[in-house]
Design a protein around this motif. Structure first.
Motif, short mmCIF file in Angstrom:
data_model
loop_
_atom_site.label_atom_id
_atom_site.label_comp_id
_atom_site.label_asym_id
_atom_site.label_seq_id
_atom_site.Cartn_x
_atom_site.Cartn_y
_atom_site.Cartn_z
N TYR A 147 0.84 -1.20 0.00
CA TYR A 147 0.00 0.00 0.00
C TYR A 147 0.88 1.26 0.00
N ASP A 148 0.51 2.17 -0.90
CA ASP A 148 1.23 3.46 -1.01
C ASP A 148 0.35 4.56 -0.40
N HIS A 149 0.76 5.11 0.73
CA HIS A 149 -0.07 6.12 1.41
C HIS A 149 -0.03 7.47 0.67
N ASN A 150 0.86 7.62 -0.32
CA ASN A 150 0.89 8.86 -1.09
C ASN A 150 -0.13 8.85 -2.23
N THR A 151 -0.44 7.68 -2.76
CA THR A 151 -1.38 7.58 -3.89
C THR A 151 -2.70 6.93 -3.50
N GLY A 152 -2.71 6.18 -2.37
CA GLY A 152 -3.91 5.45 -1.97
C GLY A 152 -4.10 4.14 -2.73
N VAL A 153 -3.07 3.71 -3.46
CA VAL A 153 -3.18 2.51 -4.30
C VAL A 153 -2.41 1.36 -3.67
N PHE A 154 -3.05 0.18 -3.65
CA PHE A 154 -2.39 -1.05 -3.23
C PHE A 154 -1.96 -1.80 -4.49
N THR A 155 -0.68 -2.17 -4.56
CA THR A 155 -0.14 -2.93 -5.68
C THR A 155 0.25 -4.32 -5.18
N ALA A 156 -0.32 -5.36 -5.79
CA ALA A 156 -0.06 -6.72 -5.35
C ALA A 156 1.39 -7.10 -5.59
N PRO A 157 2.15 -7.47 -4.55
CA PRO A 157 3.55 -7.87 -4.75
C PRO A 157 3.69 -9.25 -5.40
N VAL A 158 2.74 -10.16 -5.13
CA VAL A 158 2.82 -11.53 -5.66
C VAL A 158 1.43 -11.97 -6.12
N ASN A 159 1.40 -13.01 -6.93
CA ASN A 159 0.13 -13.62 -7.31
C ASN A 159 -0.53 -14.24 -6.08
N GLY A 160 -1.84 -14.14 -5.97
CA GLY A 160 -2.51 -14.78 -4.84
C GLY A 160 -3.92 -14.29 -4.65
N LEU A 161 -4.55 -14.84 -3.62
CA LEU A 161 -5.88 -14.41 -3.21
C LEU A 161 -5.72 -13.37 -2.10
N TYR A 162 -6.40 -12.22 -2.25
CA TYR A 162 -6.29 -11.13 -1.30
C TYR A 162 -7.67 -10.78 -0.75
N TYR A 163 -7.67 -10.46 0.52
CA TYR A 163 -8.91 -10.04 1.19
C TYR A 163 -8.86 -8.52 1.42
N PHE A 164 -9.95 -7.82 1.02
CA PHE A 164 -10.05 -6.37 1.22
C PHE A 164 -11.35 -6.05 1.95
N THR A 165 -11.28 -5.06 2.81
CA THR A 165 -12.47 -4.58 3.50
C THR A 165 -12.36 -3.07 3.67
N PHE A 166 -13.49 -2.38 3.68
CA PHE A 166 -13.47 -0.93 3.84
C PHE A 166 -14.76 -0.47 4.49
N SER A 167 -14.71 0.74 5.05
CA SER A 167 -15.90 1.36 5.63
C SER A 167 -15.93 2.83 5.20
N THR A 168 -17.14 3.38 5.08
CA THR A 168 -17.29 4.80 4.70
C THR A 168 -18.31 5.46 5.61
N TYR A 169 -18.09 6.75 5.85
CA TYR A 169 -19.00 7.54 6.69
C TYR A 169 -19.28 8.86 5.97
N GLY A 170 -20.56 9.25 5.95
CA GLY A 170 -20.91 10.51 5.29
C GLY A 170 -22.18 11.11 5.86
N TYR A 171 -22.41 12.38 5.48
CA TYR A 171 -23.61 13.10 5.94
C TYR A 171 -24.64 13.17 4.82
N ASN A 172 -25.84 13.68 5.17
CA ASN A 172 -26.97 13.60 4.24
C ASN A 172 -26.93 14.66 3.14
N THR A 173 -25.92 15.51 3.14
CA THR A 173 -25.88 16.57 2.13
C THR A 173 -25.35 16.08 0.78
N HIS A 174 -24.66 14.93 0.79
CA HIS A 174 -24.08 14.40 -0.45
C HIS A 174 -24.25 12.88 -0.47
N VAL A 175 -24.08 12.33 -1.66
CA VAL A 175 -24.01 10.87 -1.77
C VAL A 175 -22.83 10.39 -0.93
N ALA A 176 -23.08 9.41 -0.09
CA ALA A 176 -22.02 8.85 0.77
C ALA A 176 -21.70 7.43 0.31
#
Length: 244
Positions: A147-176
């Motif tokens: 993971y590159d914290h400057n670009t926000g991109v994860f680049t897979a170092p090797v072939n394989g199965l990867y697990y990803f999870t994420f969460s988002t939080y937003g207010y009612n003024t915009h699409v969240a």
């Protein structure tokens, strides 16, 4: 009765040879003969009993032989089962050793690739709407590679199965919400439209087959916005399950 008659004649012959037999009177002779006949009959009864006992002995011997044969058969079966059990134990031990080798090999072959980050690394932050919709998760909680914290991109170092999870939080003024992208292609997302409620939070997860060099990142929806602070409401994490 042939045996009795022969025995009687023998006794009579012996008796007539006794000294003074001719002097016995007739009644004594009859009494003596009657006693001899009774003795002979008792001998015949005892002989019959002996023959009956011999039959019982023969039956017992047959039963004993049958019991010995059954015990021999059961011992053979026990020996067979014992050998099968030993073979199974040997195979089980070999299987366990093979599993241990595979575990050790897998542990050695699988590089420690994992990361976890939240959006904000300094106080409160709103992201979006914006032209560059890529979410850059600045606060690194852990990162052993990819993971590159400057670009926000994860680049897979090797072939394989990867697990990803994420969460988002937003207010009612915009699409969240946000979209997980693999090489620029949408995979999964969270989404909540403008509504009357004050705020919304969403989460999602996925297992992806990645080749070395494949890229995964998070994007905002068009006209979307997410919020984060030091509480870590909007996050992105992933790790290598196993090489493949």
């Amino acid at each position: 009765m042939e045996f009795g008659a022969l025995l009687l004649l023998t006794l009579l012959g012996l008796s007539f040879g006794e000294p003074g037999f001719v002097q016995r009177d007739y009644m004594n002779t009859l009494e003596w003969l009657r006693a001899k006949v009774e003795f002979i009959n008792s001998l015949e009864d005892k002989l019959k009993n002996v023959e009956g006992w011999q039959g019982d002995v023969d039956a017992l011997e047959a039963r004993l032989n049958a019991t010995v044969d059954e015990l021999t058969r059961q011992k053979s079966e026990v020996d067979r089962l014992s050998k099968e059990n030993q073979d199974l134990r040997t195979r089980l031990n070999a299987t366990e050793e093979e599993i241990d080798k595979l575990k050790q090999s897998s542990a050695k072959d699988a590089p420690p690739i994992a990361f976890s980050a939240s959006l904000s690394n300094s106080g409160e932050i709103y992201t979006g709407p914006c032209t560059d919709k890529t979410l850059v998760f600045k606060r690194i909680l852990s990162n052993t590679g990819g993971y590159d914290h400057n670009t926000g991109v994860f680049t897979a170092p090797v072939n394989g199965l990867y697990y990803f999870t994420f969460s988002t939080y937003g207010y009612n003024t915009h699409v969240a919400g946000a979209i997980l992208m693999k090489n620029g292609v949408r995979q999964i997302s969270t989404y909540d439209n403008i509504s009357a409620d004050g705020s919304d939070i969403g989460s999602n997860s996925v297992v992806l087959q990645l080749a070395a060099g494949d890229k995964v990142h998070m994007e905002l929806w068009d006209n979307g916005r997410v919020y984060d602070n030091w509480n870590g409401h909007t996050t992105f994490s992933g790790f290598l399950v196993f090489p493949a």
